[in-house]
Design a protein around this motif. Structure first.
Motif, PDB file in Angstrom:
ATOM      1  N   LEU A 384      69.773 -67.530 -11.784  1.00  0.00           N
ATOM      2  CA  LEU A 384      68.404 -67.236 -12.161  1.00  0.00           C
ATOM      3  C   LEU A 384      68.080 -65.760 -11.934  1.00  0.00           C
ATOM      4  CD1 LEU A 384      65.884 -68.564 -13.238  1.00  0.00           C
ATOM      5  CD2 LEU A 384      65.203 -69.100 -10.911  1.00  0.00           C
ATOM      6  N   THR A 385      68.557 -65.247 -10.803  1.00  0.00           N
ATOM      7  CA  THR A 385      68.283 -63.842 -10.510  1.00  0.00           C
ATOM      8  C   THR A 385      68.976 -62.941 -11.522  1.00  0.00           C
ATOM      9  OG1 THR A 385      68.189 -64.475  -8.193  1.00  0.00           O
ATOM     10  CG2 THR A 385      68.308 -62.139  -8.669  1.00  0.00           C
ATOM     11  N   ILE A 386      70.178 -63.313 -11.906  1.00  0.00           N
ATOM     12  CA  ILE A 386      70.892 -62.516 -12.905  1.00  0.00           C
ATOM     13  C   ILE A 386      70.111 -62.494 -14.217  1.00  0.00           C
ATOM     14  CG2 ILE A 386      72.939 -62.541 -14.382  1.00  0.00           C
ATOM     15  CD1 ILE A 386      74.544 -63.301 -11.924  1.00  0.00           C
ATOM     16  N   ILE A 387      69.571 -63.638 -14.582  1.00  0.00           N
ATOM     17  CA  ILE A 387      68.790 -63.694 -15.823  1.00  0.00           C
ATOM     18  C   ILE A 387      67.610 -62.731 -15.747  1.00  0.00           C
ATOM     19  CG2 ILE A 387      67.233 -65.166 -17.146  1.00  0.00           C
ATOM     20  CD1 ILE A 387      69.172 -67.495 -16.546  1.00  0.00           C
ATOM     21  N   LEU A 388      66.920 -62.755 -14.594  1.00  0.00           N
ATOM     22  CA  LEU A 388      65.764 -61.875 -14.456  1.00  0.00           C
ATOM     23  C   LEU A 388      66.170 -60.407 -14.514  1.00  0.00           C
ATOM     24  CD1 LEU A 388      63.776 -63.751 -11.683  1.00  0.00           C
ATOM     25  CD2 LEU A 388      63.293 -63.652 -14.126  1.00  0.00           C
ATOM     26  N   LEU A 389      67.285 -60.113 -13.872  1.00  0.00           N
ATOM     27  CA  LEU A 389      67.743 -58.724 -13.893  1.00  0.00           C
ATOM     28  C   LEU A 389      68.120 -58.288 -15.303  1.00  0.00           C
ATOM     29  CD1 LEU A 389      69.862 -58.711 -10.640  1.00  0.00           C
ATOM     30  CD2 LEU A 389      68.006 -57.131 -11.145  1.00  0.00           C
ATOM     31  N   MET A 390      68.785 -59.172 -16.014  1.00  0.00           N
ATOM     32  CA  MET A 390      69.179 -58.833 -17.388  1.00  0.00           C
ATOM     33  C   MET A 390      67.946 -58.587 -18.241  1.00  0.00           C
ATOM     34  SD  MET A 390      72.251 -61.429 -18.165  1.00  0.00           S
ATOM     35  CE  MET A 390      73.930 -61.029 -17.741  1.00  0.00           C
ATOM     36  N   ARG A 391      66.944 -59.384 -18.043  1.00  0.00           N
ATOM     37  CA  ARG A 391      65.731 -59.211 -18.829  1.00  0.00           C
ATOM     38  C   ARG A 391      65.051 -57.896 -18.494  1.00  0.00           C
ATOM     39  NH1 ARG A 391      64.562 -62.202 -22.263  1.00  0.00           N
ATOM     40  NH2 ARG A 391      62.449 -61.376 -22.486  1.00  0.00           N
ATOM     41  N   ALA A 392      65.119 -57.533 -17.225  1.00  0.00           N
ATOM     42  CA  ALA A 392      64.486 -56.274 -16.849  1.00  0.00           C
ATOM     43  C   ALA A 392      65.233 -55.104 -17.464  1.00  0.00           C
ATOM     44  CB  ALA A 392      64.463 -56.137 -15.338  1.00  0.00           C
ATOM     45  N   THR A 408      74.181 -73.102 -18.114  1.00  0.00           N
ATOM     46  CA  THR A 408      74.814 -73.456 -16.838  1.00  0.00           C
ATOM     47  C   THR A 408      73.763 -73.958 -15.845  1.00  0.00           C
ATOM     48  OG1 THR A 408      76.143 -71.507 -17.271  1.00  0.00           O
ATOM     49  CG2 THR A 408      76.522 -72.626 -15.175  1.00  0.00           C
ATOM     50  N   LEU A 409      72.636 -73.256 -15.822  1.00  0.00           N
ATOM     51  CA  LEU A 409      71.578 -73.646 -14.887  1.00  0.00           C
ATOM     52  C   LEU A 409      71.152 -75.093 -15.094  1.00  0.00           C
ATOM     53  CD1 LEU A 409      69.055 -70.692 -14.612  1.00  0.00           C
ATOM     54  CD2 LEU A 409      70.196 -71.873 -12.752  1.00  0.00           C
ATOM     55  N   LYS A 410      70.979 -75.456 -16.376  1.00  0.00           N
ATOM     56  CA  LYS A 410      70.534 -76.826 -16.659  1.00  0.00           C
ATOM     57  C   LYS A 410      71.574 -77.835 -16.222  1.00  0.00           C
ATOM     58  CE  LYS A 410      68.222 -75.349 -20.733  1.00  0.00           C
ATOM     59  NZ  LYS A 410      68.067 -75.526 -22.169  1.00  0.00           N
ATOM     60  N   GLU A 411      72.835 -77.425 -16.267  1.00  0.00           N
ATOM     61  CA  GLU A 411      73.891 -78.355 -15.838  1.00  0.00           C
ATOM     62  C   GLU A 411      73.975 -78.469 -14.325  1.00  0.00           C
ATOM     63  OE1 GLU A 411      77.297 -76.780 -17.823  1.00  0.00           O
ATOM     64  OE2 GLU A 411      76.398 -77.259 -19.787  1.00  0.00           O
ATOM     65  N   VAL A 412      73.860 -77.330 -13.636  1.00  0.00           N
ATOM     66  CA  VAL A 412      74.036 -77.407 -12.180  1.00  0.00           C
ATOM     67  C   VAL A 412      72.763 -77.877 -11.477  1.00  0.00           C
ATOM     68  CG1 VAL A 412      75.833 -75.658 -12.124  1.00  0.00           C
ATOM     69  CG2 VAL A 412      73.459 -74.973 -11.753  1.00  0.00           C
ATOM     70  N   ASP A 413      71.653 -77.770 -12.137  1.00  0.00           N
ATOM     71  CA  ASP A 413      70.398 -78.160 -11.491  1.00  0.00           C
ATOM     72  C   ASP A 413      69.588 -79.036 -12.452  1.00  0.00           C
ATOM     73  OD1 ASP A 413      68.344 -78.299  -9.711  1.00  0.00           O
ATOM     74  OD2 ASP A 413      67.551 -76.299 -10.124  1.00  0.00           O
ATOM     75  N   PRO A 414      70.125 -80.218 -12.758  1.00  0.00           N
ATOM     76  CA  PRO A 414      69.473 -81.038 -13.785  1.00  0.00           C
ATOM     77  C   PRO A 414      68.043 -81.433 -13.413  1.00  0.00           C
ATOM     78  CG  PRO A 414      71.196 -82.280 -12.649  1.00  0.00           C
ATOM     79  CD  PRO A 414      71.306 -80.879 -12.198  1.00  0.00           C
ATOM     80  N   ARG A 416      65.769 -79.643 -12.478  1.00  0.00           N
ATOM     81  CA  ARG A 416      64.804 -78.642 -12.955  1.00  0.00           C
ATOM     82  C   ARG A 416      65.118 -78.187 -14.374  1.00  0.00           C
ATOM     83  NH1 ARG A 416      66.116 -78.544  -8.391  1.00  0.00           N
ATOM     84  NH2 ARG A 416      64.630 -78.975  -6.741  1.00  0.00           N
ATOM     85  N   SER A 417      65.837 -79.034 -15.131  1.00  0.00           N
ATOM     86  CA  SER A 417      66.271 -78.563 -16.449  1.00  0.00           C
ATOM     87  C   SER A 417      65.071 -78.275 -17.350  1.00  0.00           C
ATOM     88  CB  SER A 417      67.199 -79.577 -17.086  1.00  0.00           C
ATOM     89  OG  SER A 417      66.521 -80.781 -17.263  1.00  0.00           O
ATOM     90  N   SER A 418      63.990 -79.023 -17.210  1.00  0.00           N
ATOM     91  CA  SER A 418      62.814 -78.768 -18.048  1.00  0.00           C
ATOM     92  C   SER A 418      62.203 -77.416 -17.732  1.00  0.00           C
ATOM     93  CB  SER A 418      61.765 -79.854 -17.840  1.00  0.00           C
ATOM     94  OG  SER A 418      62.284 -81.077 -18.243  1.00  0.00           O
ATOM     95  N   TYR A 419      62.205 -77.098 -16.430  1.00  0.00           N
ATOM     96  CA  TYR A 419      61.680 -75.787 -16.039  1.00  0.00           C
ATOM     97  C   TYR A 419      62.508 -74.682 -16.692  1.00  0.00           C
ATOM     98  CZ  TYR A 419      61.135 -71.652 -13.105  1.00  0.00           C
ATOM     99  OH  TYR A 419      60.949 -70.370 -12.669  1.00  0.00           O
ATOM    100  N   TYR A 420      63.825 -74.846 -16.634  1.00  0.00           N
ATOM    101  CA  TYR A 420      64.677 -73.812 -17.222  1.00  0.00           C
ATOM    102  C   TYR A 420      64.473 -73.734 -18.727  1.00  0.00           C
ATOM    103  CZ  TYR A 420      66.920 -73.962 -12.662  1.00  0.00           C
ATOM    104  OH  TYR A 420      67.150 -73.923 -11.328  1.00  0.00           O
ATOM    105  N   SER A 421      64.280 -74.899 -19.376  1.00  0.00           N
ATOM    106  CA  SER A 421      64.049 -74.884 -20.813  1.00  0.00           C
ATOM    107  C   SER A 421      62.770 -74.129 -21.149  1.00  0.00           C
ATOM    108  CB  SER A 421      63.928 -76.315 -21.340  1.00  0.00           C
ATOM    109  OG  SER A 421      65.135 -76.986 -21.160  1.00  0.00           O
ATOM    110  N   ASP A 422      61.723 -74.386 -20.376  1.00  0.00           N
ATOM    111  CA  ASP A 422      60.457 -73.700 -20.623  1.00  0.00           C
ATOM    112  C   ASP A 422      60.610 -72.192 -20.433  1.00  0.00           C
ATOM    113  OD1 ASP A 422      59.343 -76.101 -21.161  1.00  0.00           O
ATOM    114  OD2 ASP A 422      57.960 -76.143 -19.458  1.00  0.00           O
ATOM    115  N   LEU A 423      61.331 -71.849 -19.350  1.00  0.00           N
ATOM    116  CA  LEU A 423      61.516 -70.427 -19.062  1.00  0.00           C
ATOM    117  C   LEU A 423      62.318 -69.770 -20.183  1.00  0.00           C
ATOM    118  CD1 LEU A 423      60.747 -68.548 -16.743  1.00  0.00           C
ATOM    119  CD2 LEU A 423      63.020 -68.915 -15.783  1.00  0.00           C
ATOM    120  N   CYS A 424      63.318 -70.479 -20.630  1.00  0.00           N
ATOM    121  CA  CYS A 424      64.153 -69.967 -21.705  1.00  0.00           C
ATOM    122  C   CYS A 424      63.318 -69.794 -22.974  1.00  0.00           C
ATOM    123  CB  CYS A 424      65.316 -70.927 -21.934  1.00  0.00           C
ATOM    124  SG  CYS A 424      66.525 -70.313 -23.090  1.00  0.00           S
TER     125      CYS A 424
END
Lengths: 570, 611
Positions: A384-392, A408-414, A416-424
């Protein structure tokens, strides 16, 4: 011989002990209840004497969470205070502090105790803050995460003037003994901007100088390399990476001659107070309303101009929107022969939540995180942090990697997969807006992006065509009403159930909602208080809307290409 | 008729005595010495000096596998003239034949032969200390200094930071303040989830003692003392590891915690040394050393599974009482056997110090001891006889107590363990540290340990010599007083190798490991052997749960004072012991009427000290 029976001690049996304990408890309960009744009686009789103190003391020392008793105690103390000399008052409150300490031993997380302690210290003629600080330290050494004590400690530190430097060392110590400590990390985040402020004078508040920042990054690295699953350090790290404060300003103005309407978009949700419209030098008395009646705080505000004021296409008009609250304004001109005018002053979204001032620093941080990811490819905080850094750093350049990380996030943390989908979804919409920024188009396509939610709609005030097909949207939210210019909506192949945002769009001409899950039940969240005028098959559809019986759970696709005209509802 | 007679109580014997007494057996505790706990004892400084004197006379030979070196007291000293400057001299090993010289050694009987010959087969060397005295001006111990630098946040009490000790300490002062010292003969720490701690808790014996946790674990690499990152907080705070190393170490340690769940990770290495496995796990050399020497505390040759188990034990002990896995009893390790003695006394055990068993009366038919004959000729009947076969020694600590593991300088040499005790451990006077070095011996204690000592401390050859100006030595803490001695480690001996009557239970002395699990497990097994149906050390009752009947009203008073009773009990026990003194001398006892007489296996430590 102290031990008769051949040296063997006679010991009570477990049953005997249990029985004794039970009797003991019963006795205690009886005593407690009768004391409680006596105290409450005294209170209602308005008695404020020593006896009240004694009785409440007895009760509170066995149950320090009895808030009424603390209140009563304060009443009594305030009364006694008026009867005594100053040094006696000091003694009275000092003994109160000792008593509270005993109660804290019973329950170190008692709200009543800690609050009463703060109160007593405000009443003490000569409070001994050093001692209080010592008490906090002792308490925190027993439980470094007792937030009651942290709260109280902040009060004590403020009163006793402990330097921020010392406090920073204190947090160092606690983090050193156990870094899973939100309170300590948070405290750091409040101390550092005081101690090591950003030297640039007009920098954003709560930022710290680069030298210290690098040290803090290192501290956070140590924590999350040691235990990448501990979220406290990751949260602190997010704080360190910064948070871009969106400047409050008017981002877009849209004027329509035909509708005689002005729409204003802001960079953040605002109240309408202090908004003023000046038309050709004349302040106008207009009524501002938000895009959807539900919003009192909205990034988009609309107003109708007096009839006929701008309808003549041969006239040129100058408009100024004043936002007195922020001492800012925007000018725009409605030229002759122009039906509408759109002024996009700035596109504010699409930027990351991290501040982008020091991209070299962020680049280095991205490398550190990637290093950790190599070791821990499944770690969600790292991803998640990498994603934020890349976006910055470069949201468009890293789009592909970002999407892979989300997967990967959705797979390792199912969980919260909806949260990741929304964020994506949010990031994809931001990217699309970013791309649009360079092309002056009013057509916006978000099809086939696996969107689960819609956001930043306030940034799309001027968009006329939007394509949301082939996503996983569940609803067209009320915010959809901000698309004030929208004429054509395509949203086929989603899972849309609710159309709430659709009913306030003044210019909507064409809607395609094939293959969705629209519910037309009485309990549906759809608003259809007024009849809708459908251009085609009006007779067929309208009864169906009204009478929910026939179309519950039936997809609207049966009415293929439901093209309709729309009468504005207001 | 006594149920038990326990002789020369060390830790194991004390535990057995307490366990037996607790379940209602009559226990008599005899000790020829005038202090408790045998080789587990702690001494005041003056007591230690007398102990050394005593052992100059008594020289017994024992096989020796284990040795350690004693005590450093480090100071800052003003007086240039050191008091007793004892040049270290190795007491030469006394051969077995000298056994007879021991004042305690008496008749040799059949059973003893086995013991003796057994002992012979091993390297027989029991050497004791050379106390040497040195006085220096210097600072505090180097480890503490480096600790100060490394660890800016002392977690434990910041009391007596060593740096503050400015005034110099003289030897006279040492002697004068001698009572402030509690110098253990055996240096051990308690694993916080080890058998000893569990037993202390289970039996409620823990209420008789206080404990302090070890503040830090250090190691010495390339002459530099470093903190060993062993807990999560240490790894986080460590400045010597890179972040990647931190991750690798944490990953490895997390794996060790439940390594049995992941057999696939180590299966291929079960026949390989642990070190190879560490290499395979991609730990850097630095990390391999930490894990091997300081966490698992095993040797280069140890196999993977054993290494994993040792690591797991260490890790499981973390966090129970602080950031390191170890506890130390205040006032020295000698407190622990005494606590069990106290428990034994509370339940009616009788204690006789300065009282020794001379021989055993054995019933030939059953091959059982029927009675013992004490040194005064008194015959005491008993149904079991428990005896220690050798001596042990303890550990010490510091303001924070530090454990330093020093990897061997050459791969053949043994790893040395150093425990530095601060004055707040109540084992030495303020301003000084008591340092124990322990290793399994390959030569004499001094041969093995002196190089390590001079690596870490300034040991002046001329008493009272100031460290030379500007020299590197100056930065090292100075040694004020030092003693080297070897102690026999018999823990690996099988007690069945002694051909003794079946109800004589031989307990081994202290072993070379850091914990005491071995002694406790032995105590438990002996107890179950003696009393198969009884519970081992059930919790002692709370005073309020004890029923007094027919004992007069005063005993039923609520103010039952355990300690008072215990004291009374002990003094009574000693009185009783005194009444046994019928025959004034050992010689007067006549073994003729006994079926057979077994000479009591004498004691253990052979200190030789020279001044």
């Amino acid at each position: 011989m102290p031990f008769p029976l051949h040296g063997r001690l006679k010991i009570k049996s477990t049953a005997q002990q249990e029985e004794e304990k039970r009797k003991e408890r019963e006795k205690k309960l009886k005593a407690f209840v009768s004391a409680r009744d006596a105290v409450l009686k005294k209170r209602s009789a308005g008695e404020h004497d020593e006896e009240a103190l004694q009785l409440t003391q007895q009760l509170l020392s066995s149950n320090p969470d009895f808030a009424t008793l603390w209140n009563y105690r304060r009443e009594v103390l305030l009364h006694l205070e008026t009867l005594r000399e100053k040094d006696e008052v000091q003694k009275l409150y000092e003994s109160e502090l000792h008593f509270i300490e005993a109660c804290l031993k019973v329950n170190p997380k008692s709200y009543g105790c800690w609050h009463h302690r703060s109160w007593v210290n405000t009443r003490l003629p000569q409070p001994d803050w050093t001692r209080e600080l010592g008490l906090c330290d002792r308490c925190l050494s027993l439980d470094e995460r007792n937030f009651h004590c942290w709260d109280y400690r902040r009060v004590v530190v403020k009163e006793s003037g402990v330097s921020a430097e010392q406090e920073l060392q204190f947090t160092d110590r606690l983090i050193g003994s156990n870094f899973s400590n939100y309170s300590s990390w948070h405290y750091r985040s409040t101390l550092l901007p005081q101690l090591h402020p950003q030297p640039v004078p007009d920098s954003a508040p709560n930022t710290i100088c680069e030298e210290q920042l690098l040290k803090e990054y290192e501290l956070a690295h140590n924590a999350f390399f040691t235990d990448p699953n501990d979220q406290s350090a990751w949260f602190y790290y997010r704080w360190l990476l910064g948070r871009a404060e969106r400047e409050e300003m008017i981002s877009c103005v849209y004027v329509s001659r035909e509708g005689q309407r002005v729409s204003v978009a802001f960079s953040k949700p605002v109240h309408s107070e202090g908004l003023m419209l000046v038309l050709d030098g004349q302040p106008q008395q207009v009524e501002w309303r938000s895009a959807h009646p539900r919003f009192r705080h909205s990034p988009v505000w609309l107003c109708d101009l007096p009839p006929g004021s701008i309808s003549d296409i041969s006239n040129e008009h100058n408009l100024t929107i004043h936002w007195t609250e922020k001492h800012t304004h925007r000018d725009c001109a409605l030229y002759t022969e122009c039906e509408v005018c759109v002024f996009v002053f700035v596109c504010v979204c699409g930027r990351s939540e991290l501040s982008v001032e020091k991209s070299s620093v962020l680049q280095a941080e991205l490398q550190s995180c990637n290093q950790l990811l190599d070791l821990e490819p499944q770690n969600k905080w790292c991803l998640l942090t990498i994603i934020l850094l890349m976006r910055a750093l470069d949201p468009l350049g890293h789009e592909k990697e970002t999407l892979a990380h989300f997967q990967t996030l959705k797979e390792v943390d199912p969980m919260r997969s909806s949260y990741y989908s929304d964020l994506c979804s949010k990031f994809l919409i931001e990217n699309t807006i970013l791309k649009m920024e360079y092309a002056e188009v009013r057509v916006f396509s978000l099809s086939n992006k696996n969107l689960t939610t819609l956001c930043h709609l306030d940034q799309l005030l001027f968009v006329t065509h939007i394509n949301l097909s082939s996503n996983q949207l569940l609803r067209l939210p009320p915010q959809f009403a901000m698309l004030q210019c929208l004429e054509v909506l395509e949203a086929d192949d989603n899972a849309i159930e609710s159309l709430e945002g659709l009913y306030h769009l003044p210019k909507l001409e064409e809607v395609s909602l094939r293959n969705n899950r629209i519910l037309f039940s009485k309990k549906s969240k759809c608003f259809y208080k007024k009849p809708l005028f459908w251009c085609q098959s009006q007779c067929l559809i309208w009864p169906c809307f009204k009478d929910s019986v026939f179309f519950i759970n039936k997809p609207i696709q049966t009415y293929s290409r439901a093209k309709f005209c729309y009468s504005p509802l207001f | 008729m006594l149920s038990f007679c326990v002789h020369f109580p060390g830790l194991t014997e004390s535990v057995i005595a307490a366990a037996c007494s607790r379940v209602g057996q009559n226990v008599l505790h005899l000790d020829r010495r005038n202090y408790y706990a045998g080789n587990w004892a702690s001494f005041t400084f003056n007591g230690l000096l007398s102990w050394i004197e005593e052992y100059k006379v008594i020289i017994l030979s024992f096989s020796l596998r284990y040795k350690f070196m004693g005590t450093y007291v480090k100071f800052i000293d003003e007086t240039k003239a050191p008091l007793t400057s004892c040049q270290p001299v190795n007491a030469e090993t006394v051969s077995e034949e000298t056994t007879g010289d021991s004042t305690e050694a008496q008749d040799t009987v059949t059973g003893d032969d086995t013991t003796a010959s057994d002992a012979k087969t091993q390297n027989e060397e029991h050497k004791v200390s050379e106390p040497k005295e040195e006085q220096h001006t210097s600072d505090i111990s180097e480890p503490s200094q480096s600790q100060e630098e490394k660890d800016p946040q002392p977690i434990s009490s910041p009391a007596d930071p060593p740096v503050d000790v400015e005034k110099k300490i003289t030897y006279q002062k040492l002697v004068k303040e001698g009572r402030r010292f509690n110098i253990d003969l055996v240096s051990k720490l308690m694993y916080s989830r080890g058998a000893l701690v569990d037993l202390l808790i289970k039996s409620n014996v823990s209420r008789y003692a206080e404990f302090k946790n070890i503040g830090r674990i250090l190691t010495c690499r390339n002459g530099k003392v470093k903190q060993v990152p062993c807990s999560r907080a240490d790894v986080f705070a460590s400045k010597q590891l890179t972040v990647v190393e931190k991750r690798m170490l944490m990953k490895f340690l997390t794996f060790c915690l439940d390594f049995e769940q992941h057999p696939e990770e180590y299966q291929d290495y079960t026949e390989e040394p642990f070190r190879e496995f560490l290499k395979n796990k991609k730990l850097t050399e630095n990390l391999q050393d930490f894990v091997l020497h300081s966490i698992a505390m095993v040797t280069q040759q140890t196999l993977t599974e054993e290494g994993l188990k040792a690591t797991q034990h260490f890790l499981r002990c973390l966090g129970r009482y602080g950031n390191t896995p170890f506890l130390f009893p205040l006032y020295g390790l000698g407190e622990i056997p005494q606590c069990f003695c106290r428990m034994c006394a509370v339940f009616g055990g009788i204690y006789c110090l300065r009282h020794s068993v001379q021989c055993l009366v054995v019933d030939k038919a059953s091959n059982k001891v029927k009675a013992v004959i004490d040194t005064r000729g008194q015959k005491i009947s008993c149904s079991h006889f428990v005896v220690e076969d050798s001596y042990i020694r303890d550990e010490q600590r510091q303001s924070t107590i530090s454990l330093v593991t020093i990897p061997p300088l050459e791969s053949s040499a043994p790893a040395v363990r150093m425990v530095e005790l601060c004055s707040s451990s109540m084992t030495c006077m303020p301003g000084t540290y008591l340092v124990h070095f322990t290793c399994s011996s390959s030569g004499t204690a001094q041969e093995d340990l002196a190089p390590v000592v001079s690596e870490l401390f300034h040991v002046s050859t001329i008493p009272g010599e100031e460290p030379s100006e500007g020299a590197e030595e100056r930065s090292k803490p100075a040694v004020l007083w030092v003693m080297y001695f070897n102690m026999r480690d018999t823990s690996a001996l099988d007690s069945s190798s002694y051909s003794l009557p079946s109800n004589v239970h031989v307990c081994t002395g202290p072993d070379g490991s850091l914990g005491s699990d071995c002694s406790i497990k032995l105590a438990e097994s002996v107890f179950h052997h003696i009393l198969p149906d009884e519970e081992f050390c059930p919790p002692a009752p709370n005073p309020e749960d004890i029923i007094y009947d027919g004992d007069g009203p005063q005993a039923e008073g609520p103010g039952f004072d355990e300690s008072a009773n215990t004291e009374a009990d002990k003094s009574q026990a000693e009185e009783e012991g005194a009444t046994h003194e019928k025959s004034p001398s050992t010689e007067s006892s006549d073994p003729a009427e006994m079926d057979s007489v077994t000479q009591q296996a004498p004691s253990d430590t052979t200190p030789s000290s020279e001044e």
